[in-house]
Design an enzyme around this catalytic site. Structure first.
Site, PDB file in Angstrom:
ATOM      1  N   ASN A 154       0.801  -1.220   0.000  1.00  0.00           N
ATOM      2  CA  ASN A 154       0.000   0.000   0.000  1.00  0.00           C
ATOM      3  C   ASN A 154       0.837   1.274   0.000  1.00  0.00           C
ATOM      4  OD1 ASN A 154       0.304  -1.474   2.607  1.00  0.00           O
ATOM      5  ND2 ASN A 154      -0.191   0.537   3.425  1.00  0.00           N
ATOM      6  N   CYS A 329       1.054   5.347   8.139  1.00  0.00           N
ATOM      7  CA  CYS A 329      -0.334   5.733   7.902  1.00  0.00           C
ATOM      8  C   CYS A 329      -1.198   5.107   8.989  1.00  0.00           C
ATOM      9  CB  CYS A 329      -0.816   5.339   6.522  1.00  0.00           C
ATOM     10  SG  CYS A 329      -0.823   3.595   6.183  1.00  0.00           S
TER      11      CYS A 329
HETATM   12  C1  LIG Z   1      -6.349  -0.463   3.009  1.00  0.00           C
HETATM   13  C2  LIG Z   1      -5.616  -1.695   3.326  1.00  0.00           C
HETATM   14  C3  LIG Z   1      -6.062  -2.548   4.339  1.00  0.00           C
HETATM   15  C4  LIG Z   1      -7.249  -2.218   5.220  1.00  0.00           C
HETATM   16  O1  LIG Z   1      -8.419  -2.355   4.503  1.00  0.00           O
HETATM   17  P1  LIG Z   1      -9.813  -1.844   5.115  1.00  0.00           P
HETATM   18  O2  LIG Z   1     -10.805  -2.360   4.142  1.00  0.00           O
HETATM   19  O3  LIG Z   1      -9.712  -0.353   5.108  1.00  0.00           O
HETATM   20  O4  LIG Z   1      -9.963  -2.406   6.461  1.00  0.00           O
HETATM   21  C5  LIG Z   1      -5.361  -3.710   4.561  1.00  0.00           C
HETATM   22  N1  LIG Z   1      -4.290  -4.018   3.823  1.00  0.00           N
HETATM   23  C6  LIG Z   1      -3.844  -3.233   2.833  1.00  0.00           C
HETATM   24  C7  LIG Z   1      -2.659  -3.652   2.033  1.00  0.00           C
HETATM   25  C8  LIG Z   1      -4.485  -2.036   2.550  1.00  0.00           C
HETATM   26  O5  LIG Z   1      -4.036  -1.262   1.586  1.00  0.00           O
END
Ligand SMILES: *Cc1c(COP(=O)(O)O)cnc(C)c1O
Length: 388
Positions: A154, A329
């Site tokens: 991410n 983040c």
């Molecule tokens: C955004 C994200 C999450 C969390 O997802 P939610 O649906 O907001 O709980 C988990 N892992 C990764 C890699 C993400 O980018």
């Protein structure tokens, strides 16, 4: 929104596509039934809509509809996968392997399991953010029950070699979970070809609504067991109780359907926009690209800038663009990003980093404005630094 900065934070979340919203709306009002109500048409309508999304998601990853368990998002899916496997297989072993650049929604459940007596191995990554497969092989022990490695990062967008990882896991009879929150709809995913046992998904990174996600749980070869982490009415084949959130589920299905239809052309378009941005930014001295240059999400550019203060950099960029910095983040800390320090960056350089998350609604004109302003900001900060 004309006075808002240009949105380039698509790894944090994305707007709901108008087509997705339109599909969702009837399920708040006219088609409001509970999909578990089996005795009337209100329930049947909702149940049919849920079934359709289950089929869309299953087709998207080459699974079967029965293998899709709806959750509130990827955080819950990761928790359910990791804690659920730990609880179901603890008699087989109590060792779990993951990597240093995972999302906190994987790392934190692992840390929690540690307090219950599980052993957790957190593998480092190579300088380009990719897992070292030899280290993975060495780390697996007879008591290892799960390997969890994300599909796409991410922060730095790096794609992990899922098929290679799973081949090692299969060989040693260890379950393989992947957090595909950033990957669904953006890169091809195939749980059969890639031999994935559990996969976490979410809607809001792919122009769907927030608050809905899913966990893929393999039913055959092998049949994966997970202990439920939320008990109640026995929904989702007992794995996740709670009345299904029909409007969000409809939106999830529509979002994935659109993303898959447009995946090839959109990947090309985003790659071109990212390359255009990097071509500009890389002309500035001592600006580094974070993460593997080719094995990454099309819309991700993450840079570190030497010789500037991270907070000042973000402040300078803010009026023109909504981006995220190299700090974690996480809502409660301002530590440097654990992903960037895992690449070997110093804390200072990790702070002086910017993640550009380019998405569906960004244009080339926006990218040009962003490039110009970012370059001007970096140069002005460096000039100030030499003056003091
Ligand atoms: C955004 C994200 C999450 C969390 O997802 P939610 O649906 O907001 O709980 C988990 N892992 C990764 C890699 C993400 O980018």
């Amino acid at each position: 929104m004309s006075n808002h900065p240009i949105y380039l934070d698509c790894h944090a979340t994305t707007p709901v596509d108008e087509r997705v919203l339109a599909a969702m709306l009837p399920y708040f009002t006219e088609k409001f039934g509970n999909p578990s109500s089996i005795s009337h048409v209100y329930g049947w309508e909702a149940e049919a809509a849920v079934k359709q999304t289950r089929e869309t998601l299953a087709a998207a990853i080459n699974a079967t509809p029965e293998e899709i368990v709806f959750t509130s998002g990827a955080t819950e899916a990761n928790n359910l996968a990791i804690k659920g496997v730990a609880e179901a297989y603890f008699q087989k072993g109590q060792h779990i392997i993951t990597i240093a650049t995972e999302h906190s929604a994987v790392l934190d459940p692992c840390q929690y399991l540690k307090t219950l007596g599980f052993e957790i191995t957190i593998l480092p990554v190579k300088k380009d953010g990719i897992i070292d497969l030899t280290q993975l092989e060495t780390a697996i022990r007879p008591e290892t029950i799960l390997v969890s490695v994300m599909a796409a990062n991410n922060e730095i967008g790096v794609l992990q070699p899922l098929a290679e990882i799973s081949a090692i896991c299969r060989d040693r009879q260890v379950l393989f979970h992947t957090d595909a929150a950033q990957a669904i709809g953006k890169i091809p995913l195939d749980v059969e070809a890639m031999k994935i046992d559990l996969m976490s998904l979410t809607a809001h990174k792919v122009y769907g609504p927030k608050g809905i996600g899913a966990l893929y749980v393999r039913r055959r070869n092998p049949r994966v067991q997970i202990a439920p982490q939320q008990h109640g009415g026995g929904h989702e084949r007992g794995m996740r109780s709670g009345t299904l959130y029909t409007p969000q589920i409809v939106g999830f299905g529509k979002a994935v359907e659109i993303a898959l239809t447009e995946q090839a052309t959109e990947t090309q378009r985003l790659t071109q926009l990212r390359q255009r941005l990097w071509e500009e930014l890389s002309q500035v001295e001592k600006v580094h690209l974070n993460g593997n240059a080719t094995q990454r999400l099309a819309g991700n550019l993450n840079i570190s800038v030497e010789g500037v203060d991270g907070a000042a950099l973000l402040l300078g960029l803010q009026p023109v663009m909504a981006v995220s910095s190299g700090s974690a983040c996480s809502s409660t800390t301002t530590a440097p990003s654990h992903v960037l320090t895992a690449l070997g960056h110093s804390e200072k350089l990790a702070y002086a980093s910017v993640r550009f998350g380019i998405g569906r609604f960004n244009t080339q004109a926006e990218i040009d404005i962003v490039a110009k302003h970012a370059i001007a900001t970096i140069q002005s900060l460096r000039k100030q630094a030499t003056l003091v």
